[in-house]
Design a protein around this motif. Structure first.
Motif, PDB file in Angstrom:
ATOM      1  N   GLU A   1      -3.768  10.563   2.389  1.00 53.76           N
ATOM      2  CA  GLU A   1      -5.124  11.103   2.452  1.00 53.76           C
ATOM      3  C   GLU A   1      -5.584  11.526   1.062  1.00 53.76           C
ATOM      4  N   HIS A   2      -6.849  11.205   0.770  1.00 53.22           N
ATOM      5  CA  HIS A   2      -7.440  11.623  -0.506  1.00 53.22           C
ATOM      6  C   HIS A   2      -8.140  12.974  -0.401  1.00 53.22           C
ATOM      7  N   LEU A   3      -8.603  13.339   0.815  1.00 52.19           N
ATOM      8  CA  LEU A   3      -9.349  14.590   0.980  1.00 52.19           C
ATOM      9  C   LEU A   3      -8.379  15.772   0.964  1.00 52.19           C
TER      10      LEU A   3
ATOM     11  N   ASP B   1      -2.711   5.455   7.176  1.00 54.71           N
ATOM     12  CA  ASP B   1      -3.205   5.200   5.818  1.00 54.71           C
ATOM     13  C   ASP B   1      -4.700   5.494   5.751  1.00 54.71           C
ATOM     14  N   GLU B   2      -5.046   6.641   5.224  1.00 52.95           N
ATOM     15  CA  GLU B   2      -6.449   7.027   5.009  1.00 52.95           C
ATOM     16  C   GLU B   2      -7.324   6.816   6.230  1.00 52.95           C
ATOM     17  N   VAL B   3      -6.885   7.352   7.355  1.00 47.98           N
ATOM     18  CA  VAL B   3      -7.674   7.166   8.584  1.00 47.98           C
ATOM     19  C   VAL B   3      -8.981   7.956   8.544  1.00 47.98           C
TER      20      VAL B   3
ATOM     21  N   PHE C   1      -3.933   1.336  10.061  1.00 45.28           N
ATOM     22  CA  PHE C   1      -4.282   0.737   8.775  1.00 45.28           C
ATOM     23  C   PHE C   1      -5.491   1.379   8.127  1.00 45.28           C
ATOM     24  N   GLN C   2      -5.561   1.244   6.783  1.00 46.84           N
ATOM     25  CA  GLN C   2      -6.692   1.736   5.989  1.00 46.84           C
ATOM     26  C   GLN C   2      -7.934   0.930   6.366  1.00 46.84           C
ATOM     27  N   ILE C   3      -7.758  -0.375   6.535  1.00 45.02           N
ATOM     28  CA  ILE C   3      -8.867  -1.239   6.927  1.00 45.02           C
ATOM     29  C   ILE C   3      -8.673  -1.625   8.395  1.00 45.02           C
TER      30      ILE C   3
ATOM     31  N   ARG D   1       8.103  -4.463  -6.991  1.00 44.71           N
ATOM     32  CA  ARG D   1       7.211  -4.856  -8.084  1.00 44.71           C
ATOM     33  C   ARG D   1       6.306  -5.986  -7.614  1.00 44.71           C
ATOM     34  N   PHE D   2       5.101  -6.014  -8.200  1.00 47.04           N
ATOM     35  CA  PHE D   2       4.215  -7.168  -8.068  1.00 47.04           C
ATOM     36  C   PHE D   2       4.038  -7.704  -9.471  1.00 47.04           C
ATOM     37  N   GLY D   3       4.747  -8.768  -9.857  1.00 46.91           N
ATOM     38  CA  GLY D   3       4.700  -9.234 -11.238  1.00 46.91           C
ATOM     39  C   GLY D   3       5.103  -8.107 -12.163  1.00 46.91           C
ATOM     40  N   GLY D   4       4.214  -7.757 -13.076  1.00 47.47           N
ATOM     41  CA  GLY D   4       4.535  -6.689 -14.019  1.00 47.47           C
ATOM     42  C   GLY D   4       4.246  -5.289 -13.507  1.00 47.47           C
ATOM     43  N   ILE D   5       3.651  -5.200 -12.297  1.00 43.50           N
ATOM     44  CA  ILE D   5       3.287  -3.872 -11.784  1.00 43.50           C
ATOM     45  C   ILE D   5       4.413  -3.301 -10.930  1.00 43.50           C
ATOM     46  N   VAL D   6       4.841  -2.103 -11.278  1.00 42.51           N
ATOM     47  CA  VAL D   6       5.861  -1.427 -10.483  1.00 42.51           C
ATOM     48  C   VAL D   6       5.138  -0.537  -9.471  1.00 42.51           C
ATOM     49  N   ALA D   7       5.065  -1.010  -8.218  1.00 47.07           N
ATOM     50  CA  ALA D   7       4.292  -0.284  -7.203  1.00 47.07           C
ATOM     51  C   ALA D   7       5.122   0.790  -6.512  1.00 47.07           C
ATOM     52  N   ALA D   8       6.452   0.608  -6.531  1.00 44.31           N
ATOM     53  CA  ALA D   8       7.358   1.644  -6.010  1.00 44.31           C
ATOM     54  C   ALA D   8       8.619   1.581  -6.857  1.00 44.31           C
TER      55      ALA D   8
ATOM     56  N   GLY E   1      -1.708  11.104  -4.181  1.00 44.66           N
ATOM     57  CA  GLY E   1      -1.492  10.508  -5.498  1.00 44.66           C
ATOM     58  C   GLY E   1      -2.749   9.768  -5.909  1.00 44.66           C
ATOM     59  N   PRO E   2      -2.933   9.560  -7.221  1.00 48.99           N
ATOM     60  CA  PRO E   2      -4.129   8.869  -7.710  1.00 48.99           C
ATOM     61  C   PRO E   2      -4.223   7.435  -7.178  1.00 48.99           C
ATOM     62  N   ASN E   3      -5.391   6.812  -7.321  1.00 51.80           N
ATOM     63  CA  ASN E   3      -5.560   5.401  -6.938  1.00 51.80           C
ATOM     64  C   ASN E   3      -4.507   4.546  -7.627  1.00 51.80           C
ATOM     65  N   GLY E   4      -3.909   3.651  -6.842  1.00 49.94           N
ATOM     66  CA  GLY E   4      -2.914   2.747  -7.408  1.00 49.94           C
ATOM     67  C   GLY E   4      -1.538   3.358  -7.593  1.00 49.94           C
ATOM     68  N   ALA E   5      -1.324   4.567  -7.048  1.00 46.15           N
ATOM     69  CA  ALA E   5      -0.046   5.272  -7.242  1.00 46.15           C
ATOM     70  C   ALA E   5       1.104   4.627  -6.467  1.00 46.15           C
ATOM     71  N   GLY E   6       0.755   3.815  -5.445  1.00 44.25           N
ATOM     72  CA  GLY E   6       1.805   3.168  -4.662  1.00 44.25           C
ATOM     73  C   GLY E   6       1.937   3.724  -3.245  1.00 44.25           C
ATOM     74  N   LYS E   7       0.939   4.476  -2.793  1.00 42.28           N
ATOM     75  CA  LYS E   7       1.013   5.109  -1.469  1.00 42.28           C
ATOM     76  C   LYS E   7       1.004   4.063  -0.352  1.00 42.28           C
ATOM     77  N   SER E   8       0.021   3.151  -0.414  1.00 38.03           N
ATOM     78  CA  SER E   8      -0.044   2.117   0.637  1.00 38.03           C
ATOM     79  C   SER E   8       1.169   1.203   0.564  1.00 38.03           C
ATOM     80  N   THR E   9       1.632   0.927  -0.656  1.00 38.08           N
ATOM     81  CA  THR E   9       2.836   0.097  -0.812  1.00 38.08           C
ATOM     82  C   THR E   9       4.018   0.750  -0.094  1.00 38.08           C
ATOM     83  N   LEU E  10       4.161   2.056  -0.246  1.00 31.90           N
ATOM     84  CA  LEU E  10       5.243   2.768   0.439  1.00 31.90           C
ATOM     85  C   LEU E  10       5.115   2.579   1.955  1.00 31.90           C
TER      86      LEU E  10
HETATM   87  N1  LIG Z   1      -0.094  -7.338  -2.651  1.00 29.84           N
HETATM   88  C1  LIG Z   1      -0.201  -6.931  -3.916  1.00 29.84           C
HETATM   89  N2  LIG Z   1      -0.170  -7.799  -4.959  1.00 29.84           N
HETATM   90  C2  LIG Z   1      -0.274  -7.386  -6.236  1.00 29.84           C
HETATM   91  N3  LIG Z   1      -0.398  -6.102  -6.609  1.00 29.84           N
HETATM   92  C3  LIG Z   1      -0.437  -5.172  -5.624  1.00 29.84           C
HETATM   93  C4  LIG Z   1      -0.357  -5.536  -4.240  1.00 29.84           C
HETATM   94  N4  LIG Z   1      -0.416  -4.400  -3.490  1.00 29.84           N
HETATM   95  C5  LIG Z   1      -0.557  -3.392  -4.367  1.00 29.84           C
HETATM   96  N5  LIG Z   1      -0.558  -3.850  -5.648  1.00 29.84           N
HETATM   97  C6  LIG Z   1      -0.624  -3.014  -6.856  1.00 29.84           C
HETATM   98  O1  LIG Z   1       0.398  -2.034  -6.754  1.00 29.84           O
HETATM   99  C7  LIG Z   1      -0.075  -0.761  -7.204  1.00 29.84           C
HETATM  100  C8  LIG Z   1       0.005   0.238  -6.079  1.00 29.84           C
HETATM  101  O2  LIG Z   1      -0.975  -0.108  -5.109  1.00 29.84           O
HETATM  102  P1  LIG Z   1      -1.168   0.687  -3.739  1.00 29.84           P
HETATM  103  O3  LIG Z   1      -2.181  -0.041  -2.954  1.00 29.84           O
HETATM  104  O4  LIG Z   1       0.154   0.937  -3.122  1.00 29.84           O
HETATM  105  O5  LIG Z   1      -1.771   2.070  -4.282  1.00 29.84           O
HETATM  106  P2  LIG Z   1      -2.406   3.289  -3.469  1.00 29.84           P
HETATM  107  O6  LIG Z   1      -1.712   4.516  -3.954  1.00 29.84           O
HETATM  108  O7  LIG Z   1      -2.386   3.016  -2.018  1.00 29.84           O
HETATM  109  O8  LIG Z   1      -3.916   3.303  -4.019  1.00 29.84           O
HETATM  110  P3  LIG Z   1      -5.316   3.709  -3.286  1.00 29.84           P
HETATM  111  O9  LIG Z   1      -5.343   5.211  -3.338  1.00 29.84           O
HETATM  112  O10 LIG Z   1      -6.356   3.118  -4.182  1.00 29.84           O
HETATM  113  O11 LIG Z   1      -5.321   3.164  -1.904  1.00 29.84           O
HETATM  114  C9  LIG Z   1      -1.499  -0.999  -7.713  1.00 29.84           C
HETATM  115  O12 LIG Z   1      -1.442  -1.223  -9.104  1.00 29.84           O
HETATM  116  C10 LIG Z   1      -1.946  -2.246  -6.965  1.00 29.84           C
HETATM  117  O13 LIG Z   1      -2.904  -2.960  -7.690  1.00 29.84           O
END
Ligand SMILES: Nc1ncnc2c1ncn2[C@@H]1O[C@H](COP(=O)(O)OP(=O)(O)OP(=O)(O)O)[C@@H](O)[C@H]1O
Ligand SMILES: [Mg+2]
Length: 238
Positions: A193-195, A161-163, A82-84, A10-17, A34-43
């Motif tokens: 990948e989004h494509l 990550d989204e190369v 990395f994505q960036i 979790r990041f505060g109130g956000i459950v990223a995984a 998965g959609p934007n913000g789904a938690g892919k990069s977090t994984l």
């Molecule tokens: N370091 C962080 N601090 C706070 N919130 C974060 C952090 N990293 C990710 N989040 C939040 O966790 C959630 C998942 O983010 P993540 O980057 O894993 O999504 P994603 O699936 O990779 O999205 P995208 O397709 O846009 O790259 C989002 O709501 C994001 O804002």
């Protein structure tokens, strides 16, 4: 090759995984969508050690690595692109890759690192740019350098990550071929990948994430037809 059990972050109130269970089989190409913000990069950040999970367990090649620092995971054979992309801009492509090769495995001699760099430069088609400063590369070349840098650490499992983000369709097709060559050289691949045409062309299996959870896992055609997946992409405003 990799086993993930109950992984949560979790990041505060956000459950990223949340409660992510996943297995990666040796030799496969696994797509993560998965959609934007789904938690892919977090994984991927949890797998490569940039983030530590709040709960859950990660096993790589039979060893627990849940708390291992990123460099230890790299040494064990878990590579990451990395994505960036952030190369050393004044250093040449060759020098950037030497950093990857020397850092990737402690005790690597200069000669051995040079051999590895020659190999990854040939594989990624960067030979004409070997002496070019990384800061002067095009976006496509940047992406190749990032892949090559990850390969220079000699991974057994490569996390991408989204190369292909920002590439034109023809360039994305070239990147698909490159990832196929990487797999053929014996490297297991997990890629975000989004494509969708790229996912369809490349992935043996696809994991779909939404709100930090795995909502579907299977062959591309199965997950694309899954109502829960369709809803995640189309069903609600974000
Ligand atoms: N370091 C962080 N601090 C706070 N919130 C974060 C952090 N990293 C990710 N989040 C939040 O966790 C959630 C998942 O983010 P993540 O980057 O894993 O999504 P994603 O699936 O990779 O999205 P995208 O397709 O846009 O790259 C989002 O709501 C994001 O804002
Ligand atoms: Mg992301």
């Amino acid at each position: 090759m990799l086993r993930v059990e109950g992984l949560s972050k979790r990041f505060g109130g956000i459950v990223a995984a949340y409660g992510v269970n996943l297995e990666v089989h040796p030799g496969e190409i696994l797509g993560v969508i998965g959609p934007n913000g789904a938690g892919k990069s977090t994984l991927l950040n949890l797998l490569s050690g940039l983030l530590r999970p709040d709960a859950g367990r990660i096993e790589f090649l039979g060893e627990e690595i849940t708390q291992a620092p990123p460099e230890v995971r790299t040494w064990k054979g878990l590579g990451r692109a990395f994505q960036i992309v952030q190369p050393f801009p004044e250093m040449s492509v060759w020098e950037n890759l030497m950093v990857g090769a020397l850092y990737g495995k402690p005790g690597t001699g200069l000669k051995q690192a040079q051999r590895v760099v020659e190999e990854v430069i040939a594989l990624t088609g960067l030979a004409p740019k070997a002496q070019t400063p990384a800061g002067e590369l095009t976006l496509l070349e940047d992406k190749r350098l990032e892949l090559a840098r990850a390969l220079a650490t000699r991974p057994k499992l490569l996390l991408l990550d989204e190369v292909m983000a920002g590439l034109r369709p023809a360039e994305a097709l070239e990147a698909v071929e490159l990832i196929r060559r990487i797999r053929a050289s014996g490297v297991t691949v997990v890629f975000i990948e989004h494509l969708m045409p790229v996912v369809q062309a490349l992935a043996d299996r696809v994991v779909v994430m939404d709100y930090g959870q795995v909502i579907a896992l299977g062959h591309y055609d199965e997950v694309a037809a899954n109502p829960r997946v369709r809803e995640a992409y189309l069903g609600r405003a974000r």
